[in-house]
Design an enzyme around this catalytic site. Structure first.
Site, PDB file in Angstrom:
ATOM      1  CB  CYS A  13      38.834  41.878   2.529  1.00  0.00           C
ATOM      2  SG  CYS A  13      38.868  40.462   3.672  1.00  0.00           S
ATOM      3  CG  HIS A  22      42.537  43.898   3.078  1.00  0.00           C
ATOM      4  ND1 HIS A  22      41.668  44.142   4.369  1.00  0.00           N
ATOM      5  CD2 HIS A  22      42.404  42.509   2.835  1.00  0.00           C
ATOM      6  CE1 HIS A  22      41.494  42.626   4.606  1.00  0.00           C
ATOM      7  NE2 HIS A  22      41.866  42.018   3.739  1.00  0.00           N
ATOM      8  CG  ASN A  44      41.857  39.712   6.669  1.00  0.00           C
ATOM      9  OD1 ASN A  44      41.057  40.609   6.947  1.00  0.00           O
ATOM     10  ND2 ASN A  44      41.865  38.882   5.799  1.00  0.00           N
TER      11      ASN A  44
HETATM   12  O1  UT7 Z   1      41.553  38.963   3.017  1.00  0.00           O
HETATM   13  C1  UT7 Z   1      40.816  38.553   1.855  1.00  0.00           C
HETATM   14  C2  UT7 Z   1      41.629  37.692   0.892  1.00  0.00           C
HETATM   15  N1  UT7 Z   1      42.532  36.494   1.533  1.00  0.00           N
HETATM   16  C3  UT7 Z   1      43.738  36.599   1.518  1.00  0.00           C
HETATM   17  O2  UT7 Z   1      44.199  37.439   0.689  1.00  0.00           O
HETATM   18  C4  UT7 Z   1      44.657  35.460   1.924  1.00  0.00           C
HETATM   19  C5  UT7 Z   1      45.384  35.089   0.955  1.00  0.00           C
HETATM   20  N2  UT7 Z   1      46.232  33.556   1.085  1.00  0.00           N
HETATM   21  C6  UT7 Z   1      46.976  33.831   1.831  1.00  0.00           C
HETATM   22  O3  UT7 Z   1      47.428  34.497   2.733  1.00  0.00           O
HETATM   23  C7  UT7 Z   1      47.837  32.585   1.913  1.00  0.00           C
HETATM   24  O4  UT7 Z   1      47.750  31.511   1.061  1.00  0.00           O
HETATM   25  C8  UT7 Z   1      47.802  31.738   3.548  1.00  0.00           C
HETATM   26  C9  UT7 Z   1      48.662  32.348   4.463  1.00  0.00           C
HETATM   27  C10 UT7 Z   1      46.434  31.417   3.847  1.00  0.00           C
HETATM   28  C11 UT7 Z   1      48.846  30.389   3.347  1.00  0.00           C
HETATM   29  O5  UT7 Z   1      50.094  30.796   2.889  1.00  0.00           O
HETATM   30  P1  UT7 Z   1      50.578  29.704   1.807  1.00  0.00           P
HETATM   31  O6  UT7 Z   1      52.001  30.418   1.714  1.00  0.00           O
HETATM   32  O7  UT7 Z   1      49.858  30.189   0.561  1.00  0.00           O
HETATM   33  O8  UT7 Z   1      50.760  28.415   2.159  1.00  0.00           O
HETATM   34  P2  UT7 Z   1      49.851  27.093   1.488  1.00  0.00           P
HETATM   35  O9  UT7 Z   1      48.443  27.257   1.831  1.00  0.00           O
HETATM   36  O10 UT7 Z   1      50.658  27.041   0.172  1.00  0.00           O
HETATM   37  O11 UT7 Z   1      50.663  26.147   2.473  1.00  0.00           O
HETATM   38  C12 UT7 Z   1      52.000  25.637   2.597  1.00  0.00           C
HETATM   39  C13 UT7 Z   1      52.134  24.426   3.514  1.00  0.00           C
HETATM   40  C14 UT7 Z   1      51.212  23.288   3.367  1.00  0.00           C
HETATM   41  O12 UT7 Z   1      51.631  22.181   3.800  1.00  0.00           O
HETATM   42  P3  UT7 Z   1      52.439  21.219   2.485  1.00  0.00           P
HETATM   43  O13 UT7 Z   1      51.182  20.724   1.674  1.00  0.00           O
HETATM   44  O14 UT7 Z   1      53.375  22.023   1.779  1.00  0.00           O
HETATM   45  O15 UT7 Z   1      53.206  20.140   3.356  1.00  0.00           O
HETATM   46  C15 UT7 Z   1      49.901  23.732   4.439  1.00  0.00           C
HETATM   47  O16 UT7 Z   1      49.455  22.429   4.919  1.00  0.00           O
HETATM   48  O17 UT7 Z   1      51.669  25.057   4.808  1.00  0.00           O
HETATM   49  C16 UT7 Z   1      50.823  24.203   5.559  1.00  0.00           C
HETATM   50  N3  UT7 Z   1      49.992  25.138   6.425  1.00  0.00           N
HETATM   51  C17 UT7 Z   1      50.494  25.205   7.606  1.00  0.00           C
HETATM   52  N4  UT7 Z   1      51.389  24.967   8.350  1.00  0.00           N
HETATM   53  C18 UT7 Z   1      51.743  25.473   9.646  1.00  0.00           C
HETATM   54  C19 UT7 Z   1      48.913  25.861   6.326  1.00  0.00           C
HETATM   55  N5  UT7 Z   1      48.511  26.588   7.107  1.00  0.00           N
HETATM   56  C20 UT7 Z   1      49.492  26.217   8.154  1.00  0.00           C
HETATM   57  C21 UT7 Z   1      49.801  26.654   9.602  1.00  0.00           C
HETATM   58  N6  UT7 Z   1      50.653  26.208  10.366  1.00  0.00           N
HETATM   59  N7  UT7 Z   1      48.821  27.430  10.022  1.00  0.00           N
END
Ligand code: UT7
Length: 330
Positions: free
Chosen positions: A117, A257, A287
């Site tokens: 990225c 980004h 992204n």
């Molecule tokens: O570009 C290169 C660098 N990449 C980035 O900068 C991405 C960085 N990461 C992120 O943007 C975020 O971590 C994500 C958008 C990928 C995820 O968001 P988050 O707020 O960190 O969510 P999480 O991974 O902590 O998940 C929270 C909950 C989980 O459920 P439980 O364990 O709390 O029951 C996930 O299973 O949300 C769940 N979850 C979803 N729910 C509905 C994960 N993906 C989804 C989804 N829809 N698509």
């Protein structure tokens, strides 16, 4: 060889595939919902390149053609082409070589750059160094990623994030105070395991086993990457401001980004700049990896004035991160 010729951005081009993949459509594919995607990421829709036989080289060529047409430039005048990508058409030959032939830039030399990225920021730094030394007079710097080719559309934690696009700029020598003023680049392999495509390279060559284990798809540990990205993008943006004695008032635009709206907001807060000065189009494209920053420049080009101070900032796989200070030349 002379030194210290400042590079300037003299044109911006882009390519977006026609197909729009909405959050609603993703709801039918995986266990997710529009509300979750929008509040956690800021994304509403993204573009997907569906045409068989077309990939990153094609998209980069379309972005390059837009630049050539705008400047009415003969492709034979291009000295070099850098394509930043993590979704090359092939591991080799370089995507940039394919793009070069597609646009007829027969006098150029071309190569790919892999910094995920942060690819565009890295390529911009490389391209401007090639102008600075006098080695080149016209360098195409393009970010192109067909992320849909490495996304697992059964994995809800990654398939909602990414889109396909290409965008880039032409670099030429500047003859005034505007241009690319400064760069800061960082990297560290400590994050390699958190954001990775495990299969298909020389350590895990493609095999039935790598495909069965879905190792050809993006693997991301969202939370640790989120934490490091938030720190890294904000830290490096503030670092380049301090280094160039730029106050928040001096910065006309943050060009971040587009990985997650929450990361962009945190960066703007750390820089102490208001939302109106932040380029945000993650809602429309998601992204697009190396293409996000030039896509912002493309979307905002009509609102930029000559002399505007732009801070470009990115964080991505590697880890890689960096910032660029640009005084807008158009
Ligand atoms: O570009 C290169 C660098 N990449 C980035 O900068 C991405 C960085 N990461 C992120 O943007 C975020 O971590 C994500 C958008 C990928 C995820 O968001 P988050 O707020 O960190 O969510 P999480 O991974 O902590 O998940 C929270 C909950 C989980 O459920 P439980 O364990 O709390 O029951 C996930 O299973 O949300 C769940 N979850 C979803 N729910 C509905 C994960 N993906 C989804 C989804 N829809 N698509």
């Amino acid at each position: 060889m002379s030194v210290n010729i400042k590079a300037k951005i003299s044109a911006v081009g882009h390519y977006l595939p026609e197909y729009v993949l909405t959050n609603k459509e993703l709801e039918a594919m995986v266990d997710t919902d529009d509300e979750w995607i929008r509040t956690r990421t800021g994304i509403s829709e993204r573009r997907i390149l569906k045409d068989p036989g077309k990939a990153s080289a094609y998209m980069a060529a379309e972005a390059a053609r837009e630049i050539l047409n705008e400047l009415d430039l003969d492709p034979k005048e291009i000295d070099a082409i850098i394509v930043a990508t993590v979704t090359p058409d092939y591991l080799f030959p370089a995507t940039a070589c394919l793009t070069q032939t597609m646009i007829g830039a027969t006098n150029a030399f071309s190569f790919d750059l892999s910094a995920a990225c942060s690819g565009f920021i890295y390529a911009l730094s490389t391209g401007s160094a090639m102008i600075s030394t006098g080695q080149c007079k016209k360098v195409l710097v393009i970010g192109s990623d067909k992320m849909s080719s490495i996304v697992d559309f059964t994995d809800r934690s990654t398939c909602i994030l990414f889109g396909d696009a290409a965008s880039g700029v032409l670099l030429e020598p500047s003859d005034d105070e505007t241009g690319i003023i400064d760069h800061i680049l960082h990297s560290s392999g400590e994050g390699a395991e958190a954001l990775i495509q495990k299969g298909g390279g020389s350590i895990n060559p493609a095999s039935h086993e790598t495909v069965d284990k879905k190792m050809h798809y993006i693997y991301q540990e969202g939370r640790p990457v989120f934490k490091r990205a938030t720190e890294g993008m904000a830290d490096v943006a503030v670092e380049i401001m301090k280094k160039n004695k730029l106050s928040a008032d001096d910065v006309d635009w943050l060009v971040p980004h587009q990985a997650n709206l929450r990361i962009i907001d945190a960066t703007a807060r750390r820089m102490d700049i208001t939302t109106e000065k932040v380029m945000i189009n993650i809602d429309k494209y998601g992204n697009t990896t190396a293409a996000t920053i030039p896509l912002c420049l493309y979307d905002w080009r009509g609102r930029l004035n000559k002399g505007d101070n732009l801070v470009l900032s990115a964080f991505g796989g590697g880890y890689t991160w960096g910032a660029t200070y640009v005084k807008w030349s158009l």
